[in-house]
Design an enzyme around this catalytic site. Structure first.
Site, PDB file in Angstrom:
ATOM      1  N   TYR A 142       0.859  -1.127   0.130  1.00 20.17           N
ATOM      2  CA  TYR A 142      -0.074   0.033  -0.032  1.00 20.17           C
ATOM      3  C   TYR A 142       0.937   1.202  -0.100  1.00 20.17           C
ATOM      4  CZ  TYR A 142      -3.362   3.512   1.557  1.00 20.17           C
ATOM      5  OH  TYR A 142      -4.196   4.433   1.593  1.00 20.17           O
ATOM      6  N   ASP A 237       9.308   3.206  -0.687  1.00 18.66           N
ATOM      7  CA  ASP A 237       8.197   3.670   0.067  1.00 18.66           C
ATOM      8  C   ASP A 237       8.478   3.108   1.532  1.00 18.66           C
ATOM      9  OD1 ASP A 237       6.211   4.515   1.529  1.00 18.66           O
ATOM     10  OD2 ASP A 237       4.432   3.547   0.151  1.00 18.66           O
ATOM     11  N   LYS A 265       4.985   9.090   8.852  1.00 20.33           N
ATOM     12  CA  LYS A 265       4.660   8.420  10.305  1.00 20.33           C
ATOM     13  C   LYS A 265       5.675   9.044  11.199  1.00 20.33           C
ATOM     14  CE  LYS A 265       2.284   4.592   8.012  1.00 20.33           C
ATOM     15  NZ  LYS A 265       1.069   4.527   8.570  1.00 20.33           N
TER      16      LYS A 265
HETATM   17  N1  PMP Z   1       3.170   4.238   2.211  1.00 16.44           N
HETATM   18  C1  PMP Z   1       2.883   3.203   2.922  1.00 16.44           C
HETATM   19  C2  PMP Z   1       3.975   2.246   3.269  1.00 16.44           C
HETATM   20  C3  PMP Z   1       2.191   3.406   4.075  1.00 16.44           C
HETATM   21  O1  PMP Z   1       2.358   2.324   5.107  1.00 16.44           O
HETATM   22  C4  PMP Z   1       1.167   4.428   4.173  1.00 16.44           C
HETATM   23  C5  PMP Z   1      -0.051   4.501   5.415  1.00 16.44           C
HETATM   24  N2  PMP Z   1       0.013   3.335   5.934  1.00 16.44           N
HETATM   25  C6  PMP Z   1       1.287   5.363   3.344  1.00 16.44           C
HETATM   26  C7  PMP Z   1       2.063   5.170   2.124  1.00 16.44           C
HETATM   27  C8  PMP Z   1       0.208   6.284   3.257  1.00 16.44           C
HETATM   28  O2  PMP Z   1       0.452   7.095   4.177  1.00 16.44           O
HETATM   29  P1  PMP Z   1      -0.568   8.280   4.734  1.00 16.44           P
HETATM   30  O3  PMP Z   1      -1.509   7.221   5.505  1.00 16.44           O
HETATM   31  O4  PMP Z   1      -0.050   9.181   5.724  1.00 16.44           O
HETATM   32  O5  PMP Z   1      -1.266   8.981   3.677  1.00 16.44           O
END
Ligand code: PMP
Length: 426
Positions: A142, A237, A265
């Site tokens: 994701y 990512d 995060k």
């Molecule tokens: N990339 C990864 C690997 C994630 O775990 C997340 C959120 N869990 C996101 C992107 C998206 O981040 P956000 O929820 O802050 O938009």
């Protein structure tokens, strides 16, 4: 006292599904979500005053525990100076410098407000830089909810069974090629036919949105080699893994250098912050230096920067990750031992402050199909059994778990004692 159920009923009158992010709705496990009043250290307290040992940590940011005094002080001091200026502030440079120091593959970094913004912008940059349209991602990963990335995605879309969201134009989704995590051969094949059209690969270097899946040896380095060979941009990512599995992220842990990295995060310490950065040559294509547009009214917000900077200062203390890793390892080893004693098939992984556990006979779980084959029924019962005992694990079998430095040995032991009883009852 208003119960979580009453809060949830009220919320649903005004907020779709009663939540502002889908996984919070407990759709994956059933029942009402717990409404939180406050949190401190390793604990959440719900609106009825019940305490939980928290292994969600706001889905990753709270690596030093909730309401850490140093972080709160930094936020309070910053807030008294004004909340947002729409003009540059010195603290943005301080946080950017720290990120570049801890992750040497990042030479320039741009702050945004969420992980979604970070990945969306990194994809645009990869496409603009290479003048190509196609991107490769892996099923079960994701990367936020930008259109190009909501194709066979993980996290909440898996929990809710919506891996291909309506509203994403087919003409856009067709540029996203989705392959199997941890399998390098199909990636090689796609490159051999379409290589000159592939702008980049985006990958979670440790997948944390289909439970927690580690990369097999050769997978990340194989992606690196293919991107080098075909002039495509390798994007790690690290929104979840950055400053979470090691100070330098998964790229340091596995010693593979991406061209671009996305963050979120932990770098916001619980405030809305994301970032993307990488090779100078690529990052210089972003406005105002280059033609690829990206902007944000609140980007680099000083209060959010203060929370992030304070958090990074705490985790940079020597020994922080060694101790955190030990705690996570202790928890997962203990869980597996309890499961074995209860004759419940389980496997699990721990890396830095991140972990996963799977109800399966298999020794290891390497991709989404294998995650999906695990026993969801056991998961749901285990989740609710633990919740009742005051242990707050992720309310979905498709999410990683998180340990913070605030978790004490006693917290971990309490958790394992609860697990022993719940596993025996399955
Ligand atoms: N990339 C990864 C690997 C994630 O775990 C997340 C959120 N869990 C996101 C992107 C998206 O981040 P956000 O929820 O802050 O938009």
């Amino acid at each position: 006292m208003t119960t979580s159920h009453e809060h949830f009923m009220a919320a649903q009158q005004y907020i779709p599904g009663g939540v502002n992010s889908p996984v919070r709705a407990f759709k994956g496990v059933g029942g009402d979500p717990v409404f939180i009043a406050r949190a401190a250290g390793a604990y959440l307290y719900d609106t009825e005053g019940k305490r939980y040992i928290d292994y969600v940590g706001s889905w990753g940011p709270m690596i030093v525990g909730h309401a850490h005094p140093q972080v709160i002080k930094a936020v309070q001091e910053s807030a008294t100076q004004g909340l947002s200026f729409g003009a540059p502030t010195p603290i943005e440079t301080q946080l950017a410098k720290k990120i570049c120091e801890f992750m040497p593959s990042i030479e320039l970094v741009r702050m945004v407000n969420s992980g979604t913004e970070a990945t969306m912008s990194a994809i645009r940059l990869a496409r603009g830089y290479t003048k190509r349209d196609k991107i490769i991602k892996f099923s079960g990963c994701y990367h936020g909810h930008a259109d190009s990335l909501l194709v066979k995605a993980g996290s909440g879309v898996l929990t809710l069974g919506l891996p291909n969201s309506p509203g994403v134009p087919a003409s856009l989704a067709e540029h996203t090629l989705t392959l199997t995590y941890n399998d390098i051969e199909p990636v090689k094949q796609v490159f051999s036919t379409l290589g000159s059209q592939i702008a980049g690969i985006i990958v979670e270097p440790v997948a944390g949105n289909m439970n927690c899946v580690l990369p097999v040896p050769g997978f990340l380095s194989g992606l690196r080699e293919l991107c080098d060979e075909y002039g495509s941009v390798l994007i790690f990512d690290e929104v979840m893994t950055g400053f979470r599995v090691a100070l330098g992220g998964a790229q340091a842990y596995y010693n593979v250098k991406p061209d671009l990295t996305t963050l979120g995060k932990v770098i916001g310490g619980g405030m809305p912050v994301g970032a993307f950065g990488g090779k100078r040559e690529i990052m210089e294509q972003i406005a105002p230096l280059g033609p690829i547009y990206q902007a944000g009214t609140l980007s680099g917000n000083p209060v959010a920067m203060a929370a992030g900077l304070a958090t990074l200062e705490i985790i940079a203390v020597p020994g922080f990750f060694a101790e955190l890793s030990q705690k996570t390892e202790y928890l997962v080893t203990g869980l597996l031992e309890q499961a074995k004693n209860a004759q419940i098939p389980m496997t699990g992984v721990a890396i830095g402050g991140m972990f996963g556990y799977f109800f399966t006979q298999a020794d290891r779980v390497d991709n989404f199909d294998q995650v999906n084959a695990c026993n969801i029924d056991y998961f749901k019962k285990f989740f609710h059994g633990m919740l009742k005992k005051g242990i707050y694990f992720a309310p979905s079998a498709f999410e990683a778990g998180f340990v913070s430095s605030a978790h004490t040995q006693a917290d971990l032991q309490t958790t394992l004692a609860a697990a022993e009883q719940v596993l025996a009852s399955l």
